[in-house]
Design an enzyme around this catalytic site. Structure first.
Site, PDB file in Angstrom:
ATOM      1  CE1 TYR A 239      14.736  32.698  -0.388  1.00  0.00           C
ATOM      2  CE2 TYR A 239      16.438  31.138   0.235  1.00  0.00           C
ATOM      3  CZ  TYR A 239      15.825  31.916  -0.727  1.00  0.00           C
ATOM      4  OH  TYR A 239      16.282  31.922  -2.001  1.00  0.00           O
TER       5      TYR A 239
ATOM      6  CE  LYS B 265      -0.440  -0.151   5.044  1.00  0.00           C
ATOM      7  NZ  LYS B 265      -1.227  -0.784   6.115  1.00  0.00           N
TER       8      LYS B 265
HETATM    9  C1  LIG Z   1      -0.450  -1.842   6.776  1.00  0.00           C
HETATM   10  C2  LIG Z   1      -0.957  -3.141   7.234  1.00  0.00           C
HETATM   11  C3  LIG Z   1      -0.073  -4.212   7.427  1.00  0.00           C
HETATM   12  C4  LIG Z   1       1.430  -4.073   7.366  1.00  0.00           C
HETATM   13  O1  LIG Z   1       1.875  -3.627   8.619  1.00  0.00           O
HETATM   14  P1  LIG Z   1       3.437  -3.474   8.910  1.00  0.00           P
HETATM   15  O2  LIG Z   1       3.518  -3.109  10.349  1.00  0.00           O
HETATM   16  O3  LIG Z   1       3.927  -2.394   8.007  1.00  0.00           O
HETATM   17  O4  LIG Z   1       4.054  -4.782   8.600  1.00  0.00           O
HETATM   18  C5  LIG Z   1      -0.609  -5.446   7.742  1.00  0.00           C
HETATM   19  N1  LIG Z   1      -1.943  -5.606   7.877  1.00  0.00           N
HETATM   20  C6  LIG Z   1      -2.815  -4.593   7.726  1.00  0.00           C
HETATM   21  C7  LIG Z   1      -4.262  -4.852   7.899  1.00  0.00           C
HETATM   22  C8  LIG Z   1      -2.353  -3.326   7.411  1.00  0.00           C
HETATM   23  O5  LIG Z   1      -3.213  -2.317   7.277  1.00  0.00           O
END
Ligand SMILES: *Cc1c(COP(=O)(O)O)cnc(C)c1O
Length: 390
Positions: free
Chosen positions: A280, A51
């Protein structure tokens, strides 16, 4: 599909005419996959969480590379992220972790995206639309053990799963939960959460046998992969640990190798005389003459610079500090102690150089953010080119 990766992965680090870039180290990515594989053993499957553009690393390239490295499943947050992967020719199963709109159901069917479902009402909508198409759509069910609003609550889950399992044209292919307690390293709560998950599984044994075949049960994300083997089940969802980002610090987290580096080049060198004023949004009144290296990057390219009062960089294998916060497109660094610095020299903003390093966890430690947010360091503007190097 392999064309993308062949082209991308054979790229060399950029030439002198590139002023700022992101380097993705595919050897480190492979190391992290092997690290996870060694932890979970040969039988279980890995779902790569790609993602948010693979946590800023480049979703299509990372997904393609990982699928060639023994990863079987992908997960993304949104329908749009799923479409990007399908349009790039990726055929592997893609689970959507976010909740979705009823209006997006037809895209699930068009592009073979697997939704996460946790209400009977939404399951009914999907079932009806799949029936109209004469299709069967795989789905994963989600339990909410931390009351974070995403998933079925344990006391209602059994009833809801029984309802959903009766709907035609849906294939329950997985059931999962997100183990929030593992991020807090709360071992007692982890054990309780796993027990609640088990209770639901055992009350729905028949319903959770799609086509007579047991489904994927999945609980572990990065902190559980590193710390809680009892959460491994049939597949693990790996995000931060794939990218070598510790979502909390422990010994194992530090054995991972960071995949992303962010680099730039000195594009100008100037001197500021004693007492002269420059800048700046900040002022420099040096007490003696200082040497200033100008970097052609600011917070529009590298958003994490906005979190830092005096960003640090590595030049010539040594640390150097900015005079003040980055502005939108420049950073001014004090190189008075590095007289060898020349225009064109490589500068590291994230990564290692010589014996020095500035990893995401080192940078996040300088901000008000918690270590669990260290993946946010990797969200770099798309205007900065990415190089996938061996
Ligand atoms: C983002 C997410 C993961 C991955 O989590 P990490 O801590 O980055 O490994 C796993 N499961 C769900 C449901 C997530 O939203």
């Amino acid at each position: 599909m392999n064309k993308i990766i062949d082209k991308a992965i054979n790229e060399l680090p950029p030439q002198k005419d590139v002023a700022a870039w992101v380097e993705i180290n595919t050897q480190h990515l492979s190391h992290n996959v092997q690290f996870i594989r060694a932890k979970i053993g040969p039988e279980r499957q890995i779902m790569a969480v790609v993602k948010a553009n693979a946590y800023g690393h480049g979703a299509v390239e990372i997904a393609t590379y990982l699928l060639n490295s023994g990863v079987q499943h992908l997960a993304v947050a949104t329908v749009e992220e799923g479409l990007e992967l399908r349009k790039a020719g990726i055929k592997a199963p893609i689970l959507l972790l976010n909740s979705i709109l009823p209006e997006q159901i037809s895209k699930l069917l068009d592009y073979q995206l697997t939704p996460t479902i946790y209400t009977v009402a939404f399951a009914e909508k999907v079932s009806i639309e799949a029936k109209q198409r004469g299709a069967e759509l795989p789905i994963h069910l989600r339990l909410d053990l931390a009351s974070n609003g995403l998933g079925m609550l344990p006391d209602q889950a059994v009833y809801q799963i029984k309802q959903i399992s009766r709907l035609p044209h849906l294939l329950i292919e997985g059931i999962y939960t997100h183990l929030v307690s593992a991020y807090r390293q709360d071992a007692k709560q982890v054990a309780e959460d796993i027990q609640s998950f088990e209770n639901v599984l055992s009350s729905c044994r028949e319903e959770l046998q799609a086509r007579g075949v047991p489904i994927f049960r999945h609980v572990a994300s990065s902190p559980s992969i590193l710390n809680y083997p009892s959460a491994y089940y049939d597949l693990v969802r790996a995000g931060t640990c794939l990218y070598g980002l510790p979502s909390f610090v422990n010994q194992d987290g530090l054995l991972l190798k960071p995949v992303m580096s962010v680099k730039s080049r000195v594009c100008d060198i100037q001197y500021i005389e004693k007492g002269e004023m420059r800048g700046y949004y900040y002022s420099v009144f040096p007490e003696s003459k200082v040497r200033v290296a100008t970097l052609p990057i600011g917070y529009s390219h590298i958003p994490f610079l906005l979190l830092l009062k005096k960003p640090q960089v590595l030049i010539g294998g040594q640390k150097a500090s900015a005079f003040g916060p980055a502005n939108m497109s420049h950073l001014f660094v004090d190189v008075t102690h590095l007289p060898e610095t020349r225009i064109g020299d490589e500068v590291v903003l994230l990564g290692a150089q010589g014996n020095e390093k500035l990893y995401a966890q080192d940078i996040i430690a300088e901000t008000d953010l918690d270590i669990s947010r260290c993946e946010s360091i990797c969200f770099i503007s798309e205007s900065i080119p990415r190089f996938f190097v061996k």
